[in-house]
Design a protein around this motif. Structure first.
Motif, mmCIF file in Angstrom:
data_model
loop_
_atom_site.group_PDB
_atom_site.id
_atom_site.type_symbol
_atom_site.label_atom_id
_atom_site.label_comp_id
_atom_site.label_asym_id
_atom_site.label_seq_id
_atom_site.Cartn_x
_atom_site.Cartn_y
_atom_site.Cartn_z
ATOM 1 N N ARG A 43 90.827 101.293 8.262
ATOM 2 C CA ARG A 43 91.020 102.587 8.903
ATOM 3 C C ARG A 43 91.037 103.909 7.805
ATOM 4 N NH1 ARG A 43 95.370 99.112 10.460
ATOM 5 N NH2 ARG A 43 96.713 99.925 8.801
ATOM 6 N N SER A 44 91.385 103.695 6.540
ATOM 7 C CA SER A 44 91.089 104.907 5.521
ATOM 8 C C SER A 44 89.746 105.151 5.666
ATOM 9 C CB SER A 44 91.713 104.238 4.231
ATOM 10 O OG SER A 44 92.956 103.891 4.276
ATOM 11 N N ARG A 45 88.738 104.126 5.345
ATOM 12 C CA ARG A 45 87.508 104.486 5.271
ATOM 13 C C ARG A 45 86.793 105.222 6.722
ATOM 14 N NH1 ARG A 45 82.463 100.747 2.890
ATOM 15 N NH2 ARG A 45 80.977 102.049 3.439
ATOM 16 N N GLN A 46 87.520 104.813 7.924
ATOM 17 C CA GLN A 46 87.005 105.455 9.128
ATOM 18 C C GLN A 46 87.550 106.944 9.177
ATOM 19 O OE1 GLN A 46 84.792 103.249 10.210
ATOM 20 N NE2 GLN A 46 85.284 103.927 12.241
ATOM 21 N N ARG A 47 88.829 107.249 8.577
ATOM 22 C CA ARG A 47 89.128 108.407 8.723
ATOM 23 C C ARG A 47 88.511 109.280 7.642
ATOM 24 N NH1 ARG A 47 94.024 107.254 6.866
ATOM 25 N NH2 ARG A 47 93.792 107.821 4.647
ATOM 26 N N TRP A 48 88.118 108.717 6.261
ATOM 27 C CA TRP A 48 87.291 109.526 5.389
ATOM 28 C C TRP A 48 86.104 109.939 6.067
ATOM 29 C CZ3 TRP A 48 88.484 105.215 1.021
ATOM 30 C CH2 TRP A 48 89.595 105.506 0.522
ATOM 31 N N ARG A 49 85.512 109.057 6.751
ATOM 32 C CA ARG A 49 84.346 109.444 7.451
ATOM 33 C C ARG A 49 84.278 110.175 8.343
ATOM 34 N NH1 ARG A 49 81.238 103.632 8.595
ATOM 35 N NH2 ARG A 49 80.672 102.934 6.442
ATOM 36 N N ALA A 50 85.434 110.272 9.157
ATOM 37 C CA ALA A 50 85.677 111.436 10.090
ATOM 38 C C ALA A 50 85.756 112.694 9.532
ATOM 39 C CB ALA A 50 87.012 111.151 11.014
ATOM 40 N N GLU A 51 86.683 112.563 8.380
ATOM 41 C CA GLU A 51 86.668 113.996 7.597
ATOM 42 C C GLU A 51 85.727 114.552 6.994
ATOM 43 O OE1 GLU A 51 89.793 112.953 4.861
ATOM 44 O OE2 GLU A 51 91.494 112.874 6.222
ATOM 45 N N GLU A 52 84.617 113.691 6.423
ATOM 46 C CA GLU A 52 83.337 114.160 5.953
ATOM 47 C C GLU A 52 82.491 114.657 7.122
ATOM 48 O OE1 GLU A 52 81.750 110.732 4.067
ATOM 49 O OE2 GLU A 52 82.996 110.826 2.334
ATOM 50 N N HIS A 53 82.578 114.240 8.319
ATOM 51 C CA HIS A 53 81.814 114.530 9.200
ATOM 52 C C HIS A 53 82.468 115.950 9.694
ATOM 53 C CE1 HIS A 53 79.117 114.297 12.856
ATOM 54 N NE2 HIS A 53 80.275 114.505 13.619
ATOM 55 N N ALA A 54 83.589 115.915 9.645
ATOM 56 C CA ALA A 54 84.184 117.484 10.222
ATOM 57 C C ALA A 54 83.963 118.404 9.428
ATOM 58 C CB ALA A 54 85.602 117.205 10.499
ATOM 59 N N ALA A 55 83.847 118.015 7.948
ATOM 60 C CA ALA A 55 83.637 119.045 7.016
ATOM 61 C C ALA A 55 82.039 119.393 6.899
ATOM 62 C CB ALA A 55 83.829 118.344 5.528
ATOM 63 N N ALA A 56 81.139 118.493 6.966
ATOM 64 C CA ALA A 56 79.777 118.696 7.350
ATOM 65 C C ALA A 56 79.455 119.691 8.349
ATOM 66 C CB ALA A 56 78.977 117.335 7.364
ATOM 67 N N ALA A 99 81.402 121.769 9.577
ATOM 68 C CA ALA A 99 82.072 122.989 9.419
ATOM 69 C C ALA A 99 81.118 123.880 8.541
ATOM 70 C CB ALA A 99 83.368 122.898 8.818
ATOM 71 N N ARG A 100 80.662 123.231 7.416
ATOM 72 C CA ARG A 100 79.564 123.878 6.703
ATOM 73 C C ARG A 100 78.542 124.442 7.226
ATOM 74 N NH1 ARG A 100 80.891 119.601 3.255
ATOM 75 N NH2 ARG A 100 78.964 118.470 3.935
ATOM 76 N N ASP A 101 77.896 123.293 8.271
ATOM 77 C CA ASP A 101 76.674 123.870 9.303
ATOM 78 C C ASP A 101 77.360 124.981 9.944
ATOM 79 O OD1 ASP A 101 75.397 121.692 7.982
ATOM 80 O OD2 ASP A 101 75.772 120.427 9.840
ATOM 81 N N ALA A 102 78.314 125.120 10.474
ATOM 82 C CA ALA A 102 78.708 126.268 11.250
ATOM 83 C C ALA A 102 78.584 127.448 10.541
ATOM 84 C CB ALA A 102 79.877 126.116 12.143
ATOM 85 N N ALA A 103 79.362 127.257 9.311
ATOM 86 C CA ALA A 103 79.384 128.342 8.486
ATOM 87 C C ALA A 103 78.211 129.189 8.114
ATOM 88 C CB ALA A 103 80.337 128.117 7.300
ATOM 89 N N ALA A 104 77.094 128.113 7.939
ATOM 90 C CA ALA A 104 75.769 128.295 7.550
ATOM 91 C C ALA A 104 74.933 129.359 8.572
ATOM 92 C CB ALA A 104 75.022 127.293 6.807
ATOM 93 N N VAL A 105 75.325 128.664 9.747
ATOM 94 C CA VAL A 105 74.585 129.343 11.047
ATOM 95 C C VAL A 105 75.346 130.750 11.100
ATOM 96 C CG1 VAL A 105 74.462 129.348 13.195
ATOM 97 C CG2 VAL A 105 73.992 127.367 12.040
ATOM 98 N N THR A 106 76.537 130.854 11.062
ATOM 99 C CA THR A 106 77.142 132.132 10.998
ATOM 100 C C THR A 106 76.918 133.185 10.004
ATOM 101 O OG1 THR A 106 79.055 130.909 11.821
ATOM 102 C CG2 THR A 106 79.711 133.342 11.303
ATOM 103 N N ALA A 107 76.505 132.759 8.845
ATOM 104 C CA ALA A 107 75.990 133.628 7.776
ATOM 105 C C ALA A 107 74.649 133.995 7.886
ATOM 106 C CB ALA A 107 76.175 132.907 6.350
ATOM 107 N N GLU A 108 73.839 133.153 8.534
ATOM 108 C CA GLU A 108 72.381 133.404 8.771
ATOM 109 C C GLU A 108 72.189 134.507 9.941
ATOM 110 O OE1 GLU A 108 68.265 131.400 9.548
ATOM 111 O OE2 GLU A 108 70.046 129.957 9.213
ATOM 112 N N HIS A 109 72.920 134.206 11.045
ATOM 113 C CA HIS A 109 72.921 134.976 12.270
ATOM 114 C C HIS A 109 73.804 135.947 12.532
ATOM 115 C CE1 HIS A 109 69.474 132.484 13.217
ATOM 116 N NE2 HIS A 109 70.194 131.604 13.039
ATOM 117 N N GLY A 110 74.904 136.192 11.731
ATOM 118 C CA GLY A 110 76.129 136.838 11.844
ATOM 119 C C GLY A 110 76.844 136.543 12.955
ATOM 120 N N PRO A 111 78.242 137.002 13.126
ATOM 121 C CA PRO A 111 79.272 136.587 13.790
ATOM 122 C C PRO A 111 78.969 136.887 15.176
ATOM 123 C CG PRO A 111 79.979 138.655 12.909
ATOM 124 C CD PRO A 111 78.770 138.243 12.026
ATOM 125 N N GLY A 112 78.216 137.422 15.530
ATOM 126 C CA GLY A 112 77.776 137.412 17.080
ATOM 127 C C GLY A 112 76.511 136.768 17.559
#
Length: 469
Positions: free
Chosen positions: A441-454, A456-469
């Motif tokens: 269960r801990s490994r599954q939770r860590w994988r889910a957290e890593e997936h969510a963090a990845a 979030a990073r992709d979303a932040a990169a897209v936002t930085a490249e194209h702007g908030p709108g």
């Protein structure tokens, strides 16, 4: 314990091994004599320190897995682990003080048990009460031996305990072998109908081979059920709480009325065993003492209730239930066919609780052999001898035999036998399974957290490249 081991393993399993059991018993007594004689002069050759270390390790190991038990199993493991650790520490502390405390503990246990056995046997006066009284006198003599310092000033206390354990264990094995040897034929083979039914039961019981369960049967599983109405739960008005007494003997309400509770046994095949006096017994304090005697003048007509639904509707639902999967309906039916011919009721020796206890023993005969006996060998015997519930069941049975079966004793007996008939995973296996599940269960939770963090990073990169709108 002899009778209980015979029940759990079954005569068929033990009959071909009676010579080996007899030999082990004789060797156990011989070894006990050697250890006892060695301890008399105070110069011990018995490896006391290694023995104490083994006890300490066993106690710590038991405490480490005690939390994985269920209900009474958990309490029993904690009690066993604490007792082993305390005894081992007293031995390792050594010196006169540690040995003296151990002598007091062991002597007091023998004294209390012996005195209780003498008093109860003389009050109840069951069929073999004189033999039980002699056993109580022997226990008091052993207590005196532990109390007095002669001949070694308590230096051999642990060795004496080991020797007495070997004496009693060897004697029980000899009795077991002798009883099995006398049973030259299986009584079930006398009736052709029983033979055919037994063959069907054997095929059905093959599903129990090697089975280990995580807990009691689920509500939808077919199982034998022991119903218990506790004295406190069936009191007509607010009971006066009395420690131990209202749990194992009777409860007294504020009006002085005595409630002893009730016990019954039910199976999916339609067997229902519930013996009750046909005419209500006077249970006022004055008459209750007289009716405790297990004598013929206290026999009254009895009545077997038809089924649980009828009885619970007329009275109340049972307050406690113990359910067992691994039982033999053929043996139980054979017992019930003979037992119900006599409707005599006696408050002490033939009551609702004694009827249920005897029926339960008939139903679980050979239960351990069915689970552990695949391929033959000594595994069934070793498994039950290593199970703490065997000792608990044996002590409950001994106390009931020298006093009387009560609903409280029947409840404890059924719970202990359920652990023996339906074996649970060992504490280490269960703890390992819990650890593996937790890591998964801990490994599954860590994988889910890593997936969510990845993400979030992709979303932040897209936002930085194209702007908030």
């Amino acid at each position: 314990m002899v009778r209980l081991v015979m029940i759990l393993l079954g005569v068929d399993y033990l009959r071909s091994r009676w010579r080996s059991v007899m030999t082990l018993g004789l060797l156990s007594i011989a070894l006990g004599m050697v250890i006892f004689t060695d301890a008399l002069d105070g110069a011990l050759y018995f490896p006391i320190v290694p023995f104490a270390l083994m006890m300490l390790l066993e106690g710590l190991a038991t405490l480490a897995v005690a939390w994985t038990g269920i209900g009474g199993q958990r309490k029993l493991r904690y009690a066993k682990g604490t007792t082993f650790c305390l005894s081992a520490l007293l031995v390792l502390i050594g010196g006169e003080h540690g040995n003296f405390v151990l002598s007091l503990i062991f002597g007091t246990l023998f004294l209390v048990d012996g005195a209780l056995q003498i008093v109860s046997s003389r009050v109840v006066r069951f069929r073999r009460w004189r033999l039980a009284t002699a056993g109580g006198v022997l226990e008091i003599a052993i207590a005196i031996f532990f109390y007095q310092p002669y001949p070694d000033h308590y230096a051999g206390t642990v060795a004496y305990c080991v020797a007495f354990g070997l004496f009693f264990g060897g004697w029980n094995m000899i009795l077991l072998a002798a009883r099995v040897r006398r049973l030259a034929a299986n009584p079930a083979a006398e009736d052709p109908a029983d033979v055919a039914a037994s063959e069907v039961a054997m095929r059905a019981s093959s599903s129990f081979a090697g089975a280990v369960w995580d807990g009691p049967p689920a509500p939808h599983e077919p199982a034998l059920t022991v119903h218990v109405w506790t004295p406190v739960g069936t009191a007509k008005s607010q009971p006066r709480r009395q420690l131990i007494v209202d749990r194992y003997i009777a409860a007294v309400d504020r009006n002085g009325t005595i409630s002893t509770g009730h016990a019954a046994l039910e199976t999916p095949e339609g067997v229902y065993i519930s013996l009750y006096p046909a005419v209500e017994i006077d249970r006022s304090p004055n008459e209750f003492t007289r009716t405790l005697r297990a004598t013929r003048e206290n026999d009254v007509p009895g009545l077997f209730q038809p089924d649980y639904a009828t009885e619970s509707k007329a009275w109340c639902p049972s307050t406690q239930q113990v359910r067992i999967r691994n039982y033999d309906p053929v043996r139980l039916e054979r017992f019930w066919r003979e037992y119900r011919r006599d409707t005599t009721y006696n408050l002490t020796y033939r009551n609702c609780s004694s009827s249920v206890a005897r029926a339960l023993e008939a139903a679980i005969e050979g239960a351990s052999a069915r689970v552990w006996g695949k391929g033959g060998g000594w595994k069934p015997l070793l498994r039950i001898m290593a199970t703490p519930e065997l000792w608990v069941a044996a002590q409950v049975r001994k106390r009931a035999a020298t006093m009387a079966w009560t609903p409280g004793l029947t409840l404890d007996y059924a719970r202990a036998l359920s652990m023996l008939a339906d074996p649970r995973h060992s504490g280490w296996v269960k703890m390992a399974r819990i650890a593996v599940a937790t890591m998964y269960r801990s490994r599954q939770r860590w994988r889910a957290e890593e997936h969510a963090a990845a993400h979030a990073r992709d979303a932040a990169a897209v936002t930085a490249e194209h702007g908030p709108g």
